[in-house]
Design an enzyme around this catalytic site. Structure first.
Site, PDB file in Angstrom:
ATOM      1  N   HIS A  17       0.941  -1.134  -0.141  1.00 14.09           N
ATOM      2  CA  HIS A  17      -0.101   0.084  -0.016  1.00 14.09           C
ATOM      3  C   HIS A  17       0.928   1.130   0.029  1.00 14.09           C
ATOM      4  O   HIS A  17       1.866   1.281   0.640  1.00 14.09           O
ATOM      5  CB  HIS A  17      -0.866   0.016   1.177  1.00 14.09           C
ATOM      6  CG  HIS A  17      -0.359  -0.065   2.485  1.00 14.09           C
ATOM      7  ND1 HIS A  17       0.126   1.088   3.194  1.00 14.09           N
ATOM      8  CD2 HIS A  17      -0.171  -1.017   3.433  1.00 14.09           C
ATOM      9  CE1 HIS A  17       0.687   0.785   4.543  1.00 14.09           C
ATOM     10  NE2 HIS A  17       0.386  -0.353   4.526  1.00 14.09           N
ATOM     11  N   ASP A  20      -0.102   4.361   1.192  1.00 16.59           N
ATOM     12  CA  ASP A  20      -0.483   5.519   2.020  1.00 16.59           C
ATOM     13  C   ASP A  20       0.203   4.975   3.448  1.00 16.59           C
ATOM     14  O   ASP A  20       0.755   4.024   3.667  1.00 16.59           O
ATOM     15  CB  ASP A  20      -2.036   5.267   2.342  1.00 16.59           C
ATOM     16  CG  ASP A  20      -2.520   4.099   2.832  1.00 16.59           C
ATOM     17  OD1 ASP A  20      -1.964   2.992   2.200  1.00 16.59           O
ATOM     18  OD2 ASP A  20      -3.424   4.131   3.630  1.00 16.59           O
ATOM     19  N   ASP A  75       6.217   0.960   6.952  1.00 11.04           N
ATOM     20  CA  ASP A  75       4.990   0.357   6.710  1.00 11.04           C
ATOM     21  C   ASP A  75       4.489   1.528   5.786  1.00 11.04           C
ATOM     22  O   ASP A  75       3.876   2.212   6.184  1.00 11.04           O
ATOM     23  CB  ASP A  75       4.164   0.536   8.041  1.00 11.04           C
ATOM     24  CG  ASP A  75       2.453  -0.014   7.898  1.00 11.04           C
ATOM     25  OD1 ASP A  75       2.516  -0.495   7.036  1.00 11.04           O
ATOM     26  OD2 ASP A  75       2.006   0.399   8.919  1.00 11.04           O
ATOM     27  N   HIS A 125       3.208   2.660  12.779  1.00  8.17           N
ATOM     28  CA  HIS A 125       2.342   3.729  13.400  1.00  8.17           C
ATOM     29  C   HIS A 125       3.017   4.243  14.642  1.00  8.17           C
ATOM     30  O   HIS A 125       2.372   5.009  15.241  1.00  8.17           O
ATOM     31  CB  HIS A 125       0.983   2.967  13.851  1.00  8.17           C
ATOM     32  CG  HIS A 125       0.478   2.404  12.663  1.00  8.17           C
ATOM     33  ND1 HIS A 125      -0.918   1.817  12.940  1.00  8.17           N
ATOM     34  CD2 HIS A 125       0.596   2.178  11.228  1.00  8.17           C
ATOM     35  CE1 HIS A 125      -1.025   1.102  11.555  1.00  8.17           C
ATOM     36  NE2 HIS A 125      -0.504   1.324  10.748  1.00  8.17           N
ATOM     37  N   GLU A 153       3.942  -6.342   3.886  1.00  8.76           N
ATOM     38  CA  GLU A 153       3.835  -5.470   5.120  1.00  8.76           C
ATOM     39  C   GLU A 153       4.969  -5.892   6.093  1.00  8.76           C
ATOM     40  O   GLU A 153       5.693  -6.889   5.789  1.00  8.76           O
ATOM     41  CB  GLU A 153       2.728  -5.990   5.902  1.00  8.76           C
ATOM     42  CG  GLU A 153       1.140  -5.585   5.230  1.00  8.76           C
ATOM     43  CD  GLU A 153       0.695  -4.119   5.737  1.00  8.76           C
ATOM     44  OE1 GLU A 153       1.760  -3.430   6.357  1.00  8.76           O
ATOM     45  OE2 GLU A 153      -0.256  -3.757   5.219  1.00  8.76           O
ATOM     46  N   GLU A 193      -4.964   1.808   2.260  1.00  5.80           N
ATOM     47  CA  GLU A 193      -4.874   0.445   3.188  1.00  5.80           C
ATOM     48  C   GLU A 193      -5.321   0.799   4.746  1.00  5.80           C
ATOM     49  O   GLU A 193      -5.954   0.127   5.453  1.00  5.80           O
ATOM     50  CB  GLU A 193      -3.655  -0.497   3.130  1.00  5.80           C
ATOM     51  CG  GLU A 193      -3.702  -1.579   3.811  1.00  5.80           C
ATOM     52  CD  GLU A 193      -3.024  -1.963   5.161  1.00  5.80           C
ATOM     53  OE1 GLU A 193      -3.281  -2.614   5.750  1.00  5.80           O
ATOM     54  OE2 GLU A 193      -2.593  -0.702   5.573  1.00  5.80           O
ATOM     55  N   GLU A 194      -4.615   1.944   5.043  1.00  3.78           N
ATOM     56  CA  GLU A 194      -4.656   2.279   6.523  1.00  3.78           C
ATOM     57  C   GLU A 194      -6.152   2.908   6.799  1.00  3.78           C
ATOM     58  O   GLU A 194      -6.179   3.088   8.073  1.00  3.78           O
ATOM     59  CB  GLU A 194      -3.578   3.234   7.141  1.00  3.78           C
ATOM     60  CG  GLU A 194      -2.052   2.909   6.531  1.00  3.78           C
ATOM     61  CD  GLU A 194      -1.789   2.000   7.448  1.00  3.78           C
ATOM     62  OE1 GLU A 194      -2.524   1.465   8.579  1.00  3.78           O
ATOM     63  OE2 GLU A 194      -0.318   1.660   7.498  1.00  3.78           O
TER      64      GLU A 194
END
Length: 390
Positions: free
Chosen positions: A83, A85, A115, A359, A172, A147-148
């Site tokens: 992903h 984003d 990530d 994150h 991931e 995706e997030e």
């Protein structure tokens, strides 16, 4: 006319460019950004390497797109998927600018480094070892949107059903260990509406907090029953989980509470169905609402992600275990893997960086992950795209 040849960036150059593009996705509009700059950079680089590229706008999501870059032809092959984003961040808490790639202490710091923009830089580095004439089966690079937050990019691809192939790796952060199963997730809200009134006389209203007490009790019963019925020893938390995340109701101690809302998530194991769980919850809670004379609503915050599992006997799982020296594992977090699996791909989750950094403030990718990550991707391409089809 210029005779200059387009140059493919180094690993650090490409990651610096990707990190520099703010591609935050969020359910809150004030934070949400387009991912088109990331998509265009990737498209330019893979075109330079001889890939056929398609930028695929995501339906009903302006400023969002997926990218499919393909090299080679055939009905098998390998998809390397990630992903584009990131989650929102708190720049004031970072040691360095989250949108500027910064190297220190053997690490590359920046938002999305692990990530998961670093995965695309690994892939870009890995594919340069091959020539187009080498490919007997296609190699497809898939880059998705959001995706997030909503997973709208993967959902759109799944609805279209146009992506065809045999094997897929979702990059991931797993510290380059193969993951062949993960839990699903749904996030729901129960909203009960009664009638406000003066607290001196309960007959003047219908208290929604009283009703919510019974709802919580029933959801706790469901949690215990699911834990007794389903278990999978591959997971650190071996049973389904149901978490009460937040609750809001009422406005003053001397007023009967007219409305109350509870939000929760439920993480199901492989073999369970999100739709079945939602149906079960509705069936259990509707009679409670009726007994308490409140209006009952069950709201889905997003469509959810199904539990995911690829069999241990899959050639992709076995190849990843052999190449990494690690047995395949299970994780509690959810990914886009179920959407690729629904399209017919045998799928694993495996990429550089640790999920512990995802994150987080001062997110980083360790330099020690780069060389083995590039070699791992090259080996997978060699086996599933270059060797004769078995």
């Amino acid at each position: 006319m210029s005779n200059s040849v387009k140059k493919v960036p180094t690993f650090v150059e490409s990651l610096a460019t990707l990190v520099g593009h703010n591609s935050i996705s969020s359910v809150l509009p004030q934070y949400d950004q387009s991912n088109l700059a990331v998509i265009q950079s990737l498209a330019d680089w893979f075109e330079t390497l001889g890939f056929a590229t398609e930028i695929l706008p995501v339906a009903d999501n302006p400023g969002k797109a997926n990218l499919l870059a393909t090299r080679g032809t055939g009905d098998g092959g390998l998809v390397l998927s990630g992903h584009t984003d990131t989650v929102p961040c708190n720049p004031e808490r970072w040691i360095s600018d989250p949108f500027t790639l910064t190297e220190r202490d053997g690490r590359l710091y920046g938002l999305g480094t692990c990530d998961m923009k670093g995965f695309f830089s690994l892939v870009l580095e890995a594919v340069q070892a091959f020539h187009s004439s080498d490919f007997k089966q296609p190699l497809m690079i898939l880059a998705t949107a959001d995706e997030e937050s909503s997973m709208c990019g993967a959902r759109d691809l799944s609805r279209q059903g146009r992506l065809k192939g045999r094997y897929a790796v979702v990059g991931e952060p797993t510290s380059l260990r193969p993951i062949r199963m993960h839990k699903g997730i749904i996030m729901e809200s129960v909203r009960l509406t009664g009638r406000a009134g003066h607290s001196s006389n309960p007959a003047l209203g219908i208290n929604s907090i009283d009703a919510m007490h019974d709802v919580i009790g029933e959801l706790k019963n469901l949690r215990q029953e699911l834990a007794a019925q389903y278990s999978n020893a591959h997971f650190t938390v071996s049973v389904p989980t149901l978490n009460f995340g937040c609750i809001h109701g009422g406005d003053n101690p001397n007023r009967i509470c007219g409305s109350c809302e509870l939000a929760f998530d439920l993480r199901a194991l492989p073999g369970m169905s999100n739709d079945d769980l939602r149906h079960e919850i509705r069936q259990r809670l509707s009679p409670i609402a009726a007994r308490n004379n409140v209006i009952f609503e069950l709201e889905t915050h997003f469509p959810g992600i199904e539990p995911f599992e690829t069999l241990a006997s899959s050639p992709l799982v076995q190849a990843a275990e052999r190449l990494t020296g690690h047995r395949s594992e299970a994780v509690a977090f959810a990914t886009e893997a179920p959407f690729l699996q629904a399209l017919g791909f045998e799928t694993i989750v495996m990429g550089p960086g640790s999920i512990d950094q995802a994150h987080q403030v001062d997110e980083f990718l360790a330099l020690s992950q780069i060389a083995p990550g590039v070699e791992l991707i090259r080996s997978l391409i060699q086996q599933f795209c270059l060797e004769e089809k078995r």
